[in-house]
Design a protein around this motif. Sequence first.
Motif, PDB file in Angstrom:
ATOM      1  N   ALA A   1       0.848  -1.210   0.000  1.00  0.00           N
ATOM      2  CA  ALA A   1       0.000   0.000   0.000  1.00  0.00           C
ATOM      3  C   ALA A   1       0.877   1.251   0.000  1.00  0.00           C
ATOM      4  O   ALA A   1       0.639   2.209  -0.743  1.00  0.00           O
ATOM      5  CB  ALA A   1      -0.913  -0.002   1.221  1.00  0.00           C
ATOM      6  N   PHE A   2       1.897   1.237   0.836  1.00  0.00           N
ATOM      7  CA  PHE A   2       2.813   2.383   0.900  1.00  0.00           C
ATOM      8  C   PHE A   2       3.603   2.526  -0.390  1.00  0.00           C
ATOM      9  O   PHE A   2       3.825   3.638  -0.887  1.00  0.00           O
ATOM     10  CB  PHE A   2       3.760   2.255   2.103  1.00  0.00           C
ATOM     11  N   GLU A   3       4.019   1.407  -0.933  1.00  0.00           N
ATOM     12  CA  GLU A   3       4.771   1.406  -2.191  1.00  0.00           C
ATOM     13  C   GLU A   3       3.953   2.071  -3.293  1.00  0.00           C
ATOM     14  O   GLU A   3       4.436   2.930  -4.027  1.00  0.00           O
ATOM     15  CB  GLU A   3       5.059  -0.056  -2.558  1.00  0.00           C
ATOM     16  N   THR A   4       2.692   1.645  -3.389  1.00  0.00           N
ATOM     17  CA  THR A   4       1.795   2.185  -4.407  1.00  0.00           C
ATOM     18  C   THR A   4       1.575   3.680  -4.224  1.00  0.00           C
ATOM     19  O   THR A   4       1.624   4.458  -5.184  1.00  0.00           O
ATOM     20  CB  THR A   4       0.437   1.449  -4.363  1.00  0.00           C
ATOM     21  N   THR A   5       1.367   4.078  -2.983  1.00  0.00           N
ATOM     22  CA  THR A   5       1.151   5.504  -2.696  1.00  0.00           C
ATOM     23  C   THR A   5       2.374   6.302  -3.079  1.00  0.00           C
ATOM     24  O   THR A   5       2.296   7.372  -3.691  1.00  0.00           O
ATOM     25  CB  THR A   5       0.838   5.727  -1.204  1.00  0.00           C
ATOM     26  N   ARG A   6       3.526   5.756  -2.752  1.00  0.00           N
ATOM     27  CA  ARG A   6       4.790   6.434  -3.064  1.00  0.00           C
ATOM     28  C   ARG A   6       4.976   6.581  -4.564  1.00  0.00           C
ATOM     29  O   ARG A   6       5.458   7.618  -5.045  1.00  0.00           O
ATOM     30  CB  ARG A   6       5.920   5.605  -2.463  1.00  0.00           C
ATOM     31  N   ASN A   7       4.592   5.536  -5.314  1.00  0.00           N
ATOM     32  CA  ASN A   7       4.736   5.591  -6.769  1.00  0.00           C
ATOM     33  C   ASN A   7       3.706   6.490  -7.432  1.00  0.00           C
ATOM     34  O   ASN A   7       3.861   6.886  -8.575  1.00  0.00           O
ATOM     35  CB  ASN A   7       4.586   4.200  -7.380  1.00  0.00           C
TER      36      ASN A   7
ATOM     37  N   PRO B   1       0.525  -0.899 -10.028  1.00  0.00           N
ATOM     38  CA  PRO B   1       1.117  -1.555 -11.201  1.00  0.00           C
ATOM     39  C   PRO B   1       0.198  -1.555 -12.426  1.00  0.00           C
ATOM     40  O   PRO B   1       0.670  -1.544 -13.561  1.00  0.00           O
ATOM     41  CB  PRO B   1       1.358  -2.995 -10.705  1.00  0.00           C
ATOM     42  N   ASP B   2      -1.124  -1.524 -12.214  1.00  0.00           N
ATOM     43  CA  ASP B   2      -2.044  -1.497 -13.364  1.00  0.00           C
ATOM     44  C   ASP B   2      -2.167  -0.100 -13.973  1.00  0.00           C
ATOM     45  O   ASP B   2      -2.959   0.126 -14.893  1.00  0.00           O
ATOM     46  CB  ASP B   2      -3.425  -2.016 -12.953  1.00  0.00           C
ATOM     47  N   GLY B   3      -1.408   0.865 -13.449  1.00  0.00           N
ATOM     48  CA  GLY B   3      -1.401   2.200 -14.023  1.00  0.00           C
ATOM     49  C   GLY B   3      -2.425   3.160 -13.435  1.00  0.00           C
ATOM     50  O   GLY B   3      -2.454   4.346 -13.786  1.00  0.00           O
ATOM     51  N   LYS B   4      -3.275   2.677 -12.548  1.00  0.00           N
ATOM     52  CA  LYS B   4      -4.305   3.558 -11.977  1.00  0.00           C
ATOM     53  C   LYS B   4      -3.670   4.552 -11.011  1.00  0.00           C
ATOM     54  O   LYS B   4      -2.901   4.169 -10.117  1.00  0.00           O
ATOM     55  CB  LYS B   4      -5.354   2.708 -11.257  1.00  0.00           C
ATOM     56  N   GLY B   5      -4.001   5.810 -11.194  1.00  0.00           N
ATOM     57  CA  GLY B   5      -3.439   6.862 -10.343  1.00  0.00           C
ATOM     58  C   GLY B   5      -3.987   6.793  -8.927  1.00  0.00           C
ATOM     59  O   GLY B   5      -5.165   6.505  -8.722  1.00  0.00           O
ATOM     60  N   VAL B   6      -3.121   7.074  -7.962  1.00  0.00           N
ATOM     61  CA  VAL B   6      -3.539   7.055  -6.551  1.00  0.00           C
ATOM     62  C   VAL B   6      -4.122   8.396  -6.152  1.00  0.00           C
ATOM     63  O   VAL B   6      -3.556   9.444  -6.455  1.00  0.00           O
ATOM     64  CB  VAL B   6      -2.326   6.783  -5.629  1.00  0.00           C
ATOM     65  N   ILE B   7      -5.294   8.350  -5.496  1.00  0.00           N
ATOM     66  CA  ILE B   7      -5.736   9.532  -4.776  1.00  0.00           C
ATOM     67  C   ILE B   7      -5.563   9.180  -3.294  1.00  0.00           C
ATOM     68  O   ILE B   7      -4.673   9.703  -2.633  1.00  0.00           O
ATOM     69  CB  ILE B   7      -7.187   9.926  -5.101  1.00  0.00           C
ATOM     70  N   LYS B   8      -6.387   8.259  -2.808  1.00  0.00           N
ATOM     71  CA  LYS B   8      -6.234   7.841  -1.414  1.00  0.00           C
ATOM     72  C   LYS B   8      -6.230   6.330  -1.334  1.00  0.00           C
ATOM     73  O   LYS B   8      -7.139   5.672  -1.851  1.00  0.00           O
ATOM     74  CB  LYS B   8      -7.375   8.407  -0.558  1.00  0.00           C
ATOM     75  N   ALA B   9      -5.182   5.783  -0.730  1.00  0.00           N
ATOM     76  CA  ALA B   9      -5.097   4.338  -0.503  1.00  0.00           C
ATOM     77  C   ALA B   9      -5.525   4.058   0.931  1.00  0.00           C
ATOM     78  O   ALA B   9      -5.074   4.735   1.854  1.00  0.00           O
ATOM     79  CB  ALA B   9      -3.672   3.844  -0.725  1.00  0.00           C
ATOM     80  N   ILE B  10      -6.396   3.066   1.089  1.00  0.00           N
ATOM     81  CA  ILE B  10      -6.865   2.728   2.441  1.00  0.00           C
ATOM     82  C   ILE B  10      -6.442   1.312   2.799  1.00  0.00           C
ATOM     83  O   ILE B  10      -6.599   0.376   2.008  1.00  0.00           O
ATOM     84  CB  ILE B  10      -8.400   2.875   2.536  1.00  0.00           C
ATOM     85  N   ILE B  11      -5.888   1.175   3.996  1.00  0.00           N
ATOM     86  CA  ILE B  11      -5.469  -0.135   4.501  1.00  0.00           C
ATOM     87  C   ILE B  11      -6.488  -0.584   5.542  1.00  0.00           C
ATOM     88  O   ILE B  11      -6.789   0.167   6.478  1.00  0.00           O
ATOM     89  CB  ILE B  11      -4.071  -0.050   5.154  1.00  0.00           C
ATOM     90  N   SER B  12      -7.013  -1.779   5.380  1.00  0.00           N
ATOM     91  CA  SER B  12      -7.952  -2.294   6.382  1.00  0.00           C
ATOM     92  C   SER B  12      -7.205  -2.786   7.610  1.00  0.00           C
ATOM     93  O   SER B  12      -5.996  -3.059   7.547  1.00  0.00           O
ATOM     94  CB  SER B  12      -8.784  -3.434   5.786  1.00  0.00           C
ATOM     95  N   GLY B  13      -7.921  -2.901   8.721  1.00  0.00           N
ATOM     96  CA  GLY B  13      -7.303  -3.376   9.953  1.00  0.00           C
ATOM     97  C   GLY B  13      -7.008  -4.865   9.878  1.00  0.00           C
ATOM     98  O   GLY B  13      -7.439  -5.549   8.941  1.00  0.00           O
ATOM     99  N   PRO B  14      -6.250  -5.391  10.867  1.00  0.00           N
ATOM    100  CA  PRO B  14      -5.953  -6.827  10.862  1.00  0.00           C
ATOM    101  C   PRO B  14      -7.246  -7.638  10.821  1.00  0.00           C
ATOM    102  O   PRO B  14      -8.188  -7.347  11.585  1.00  0.00           O
ATOM    103  CB  PRO B  14      -5.210  -7.040  12.184  1.00  0.00           C
TER     104      PRO B  14
END
Lengths: 375, 343
Positions: free
Chosen positions: A345-351, A355-368
Motif C-alpha cells: 500500500a505504501f509502495e503504491t502511494t509512493r509511486n 502496477p495497473d497504471g491507476k493513479g492514486v488519490i487515497k489508498a486505504i489499509i484495512s485493519g488486521p
Amino acid sequence: MSDNPSFVLKGVLDVEIQQKPVPEIDRNEVLVEVKKTGICGSDVHFLVHGRIGDFVVEKPMVLGHEAAGVVSKVGSSVTNVKVGDRVAMEPGATCRKCEACKEGRYQLCPDVIFAATPPTDGTLARYYRLPSDLAYPLPPNLSLEDGAMMEPLSVAVHAVSKLGALRSNQSVAVFGCGPVGLLCMAVAKALGASRVIAVDIVPSRLEFAKAYAATDVFLPPPMEKDESRVAFSIRNAQAMKEKLGIADRGPQAIDLVLDASGAEVSIQTGIRIVKSGGTFVQVGMGNPNVNIDMFVVICKELVIKGSFRYGPGDYPLAIALATSGKVDVKPLVSHRFPFTQAREAFETTRNGKSPDGKGVIKAIISGPDVDINEA
Amino acid sequence: MSGNPSFVLEGILDATFQQMPVPEIDANEVLVEVKKTGICGTDVHFLVHGHVGDFIVEKPMVLGHESAGIVAKVGPGVTNVKVGDRVAMEPAANAKLAKRICPDLVCAATPPTDGTLSRYYRLPSDLAYPLPPNLSLVHAVSKLGALQSNQSVAVFGCGPVGLLCMAVAKALGASRVIAVDVVPDRLEFAKAYAATDTFLPSFMDKDESGKLGITEHGPRAIDLVLDASGAKVAIQTGIRIAKSGGTFVQVGIGNRDITIDMFSVLCKELVLRGSLRYGPGDYPLPIALVASGKVDVKSLVSHRFPFVQACEAFEVTRNGKSPDGKGVIKVVISGPDVDINEI
C-alpha cells in the motif's frame, strides 16, 4: 482478540508487522478496534526519510493516523460512545490546559500526542486508544472508509472554513489536486463558493477535479529552459488570469487561494492571482524554503496563513458535511489493501499509481483481519 | 505668495526646482500651503532608481508625501477645516471609502501624481487633519497587528518606520518592545526612545532567541513581529521568533524576492500580513497619540533643510548621515520661503 498486530516503521524504508501490547485505557478514554486507515503523504515521508522537519523517528513507530473503527472498550467515565459504536478517530490528543488549548487553537498545543508523529504510535494496528471526545460516532449513511476520510476532510475544513473564512459566493482557487486539494475544493463548493478553480500540472488529476468539485481548471504551461521560478510564476499567473478571466479586484477577483501542493511555483503564482486584500492559505507541505515576492504581499495587503491539521469544531463540521451529502468522500478512495499488504500500500502511494497504471488519490489499509470490502 | 516652486524629479538622479501651476480645487477640497515635508525611503528610491516595484516614473513628478502645512483656501463644501488651520496631510486620495488598496488611489509622489514638495498642495478636505500625525506605523501595529495591551512585540529595523512602530506599540501598552538592528547606534537610539530590549544579530542562528528569553509558547513568546527593514534575514528571523499562532506584519519594502521558511509558517499557523500605507482611522489615532504625549515624534527629526536645499536633503538621506557624521533618522524639508526653525 488479545493480540495487536501493528505495522511498524523500524527505520528508513524498513517496515514490519509486529505484535505490540494492547493499550490500557484511562477512565476517559476508549479502545477502538481500527478498521480502516488512509495513507497520508506524511506517513510516506516518515517511511522514506525518517523525519519531517524537527520530528525525527528515533525508535520504531507504528504508522497511520487517518482512521475509523469500532469501539471495543470504554473507560468508566465515558458517556458519548458505547462498545460497538462505529467511530471516526481524531488522532491528536492535546493537553487541554495550555494557552493554545484554552484559547481555542488546540492544534498548536506543544504537548499534543499525535498518532504516527514521533514518538507516538499510529493507528495501523488492531487497537488504538484515544480520549473519548475524539471518537465521533458515525451515522448509518457513512461507512468506515468514509470515517477514515474524515481526517483529511477536517484538514480541508480547517483550511477553507476556519482559516480561509470562506463565505458563500466567494471565489476560490486551489493549487494541487491531491486528496487535500480535492477536499478543499469540495468544502468550498459545499460552503457555497461561486467559483472553485483547480490547478495542477497533471491533466488526469485536473479532469478528476473537474468531475468532482471544481467549476474551472487550469493546466499551467511548461516551464521554459533556464526560466527562473519567479519569471515562470509571473508568466503563469498572467496566463491563468487571461484564460480564466481573473482580475485583481471586483467580481472577477479571487477571494481565497489555497496551496495544497507545497510547490514553490504554485505558491508564487497563487500570491499573484489572489485579489488585492485577499487571503492565501498554505496547507500543503513541500520544501521548507519558499521564495515569495514580498512586494506583492505588501502592495496587495495580503494575508498569508499557515494551516496546521485541525482545531475546535473542524471534525464535527467535516462529519456534518459528509453526513448531509454536501461533501462526498467516496470517490477519493482509489485503492484498497488488506493489513497484510500494508507495505505494498505504501509502495503504491509512493509511486503515485498501482502496477495497473491507476493513479492514486487515497489508498486505504484495512485493519488486521478486516475484509477490504467491509464497509 | 506668488508662484508654486516645486521640487521635480525629471529622471534618475535628476531633480530640479521648477514653477508648477497653482492647483485649482474642487468644492470638497482644500489648498494647503505646505510647510514641512519629511523624506521617505520611497522618495529616495524614486530618485535613485526611477521606480519602486511596479510604480514607474514615466513623466516628471514632484517628490514628497509626508507633509503638514497651513490651509490656504477651502472649497465651498468644506466644513472640517478653515483657512489658517495647521493640518497634517494624508496624501492618498481616493473616490471610495475603502482606502489604500483602492485601485483609483491618487497618492502623492507615487507616479503619476505630483507630491508635496511645492508651495501648494491640493487634497480632499477630509484628508486634512488639524495637527501633526504619525502615519503608516499605526496602521501596521494597531490595525493589522491588532496589538493588545500587555502583548509583546519585536521590530526589525530601527529606521524611522521601525522606531515609530515601537513607539506606537509602547503607547498601546505592549509589555515588551524588542528592537533589532545591525547598526549599534540605531539600537542605542531605539533603547532610549521606545524599546524595552534590543538585539544586535551577529550571525544567523536559530539559538538567537535564547539570548532574549524568547519562547514559542507561553508568557515569554512574541505575539507580534514587524519587519521595517525589508531585509531578507530580518524577515526570516522574524518568522522564527514569532510565537506559535503569532502574527508577522511586513511594513518595510526591500528586496522583492524573499525566501521564507514555509514549514515554520505552516506548523506555527502564522499569519503574515502585508502592510501598505494607512487606512480608515489610522490618521486620527496617531494624532491623538502625539497630542496626548504617548508618542513623541520630535526626537526623530534629525536633520532640517530649507526648500532651496532639497537636493542636499535627499543626498544626506541617501547617505544615511550628514557630512558632520550625524546619522539620519528623519530629514524634514521646509516649504518655499519657510524658515527651517518655524514650527
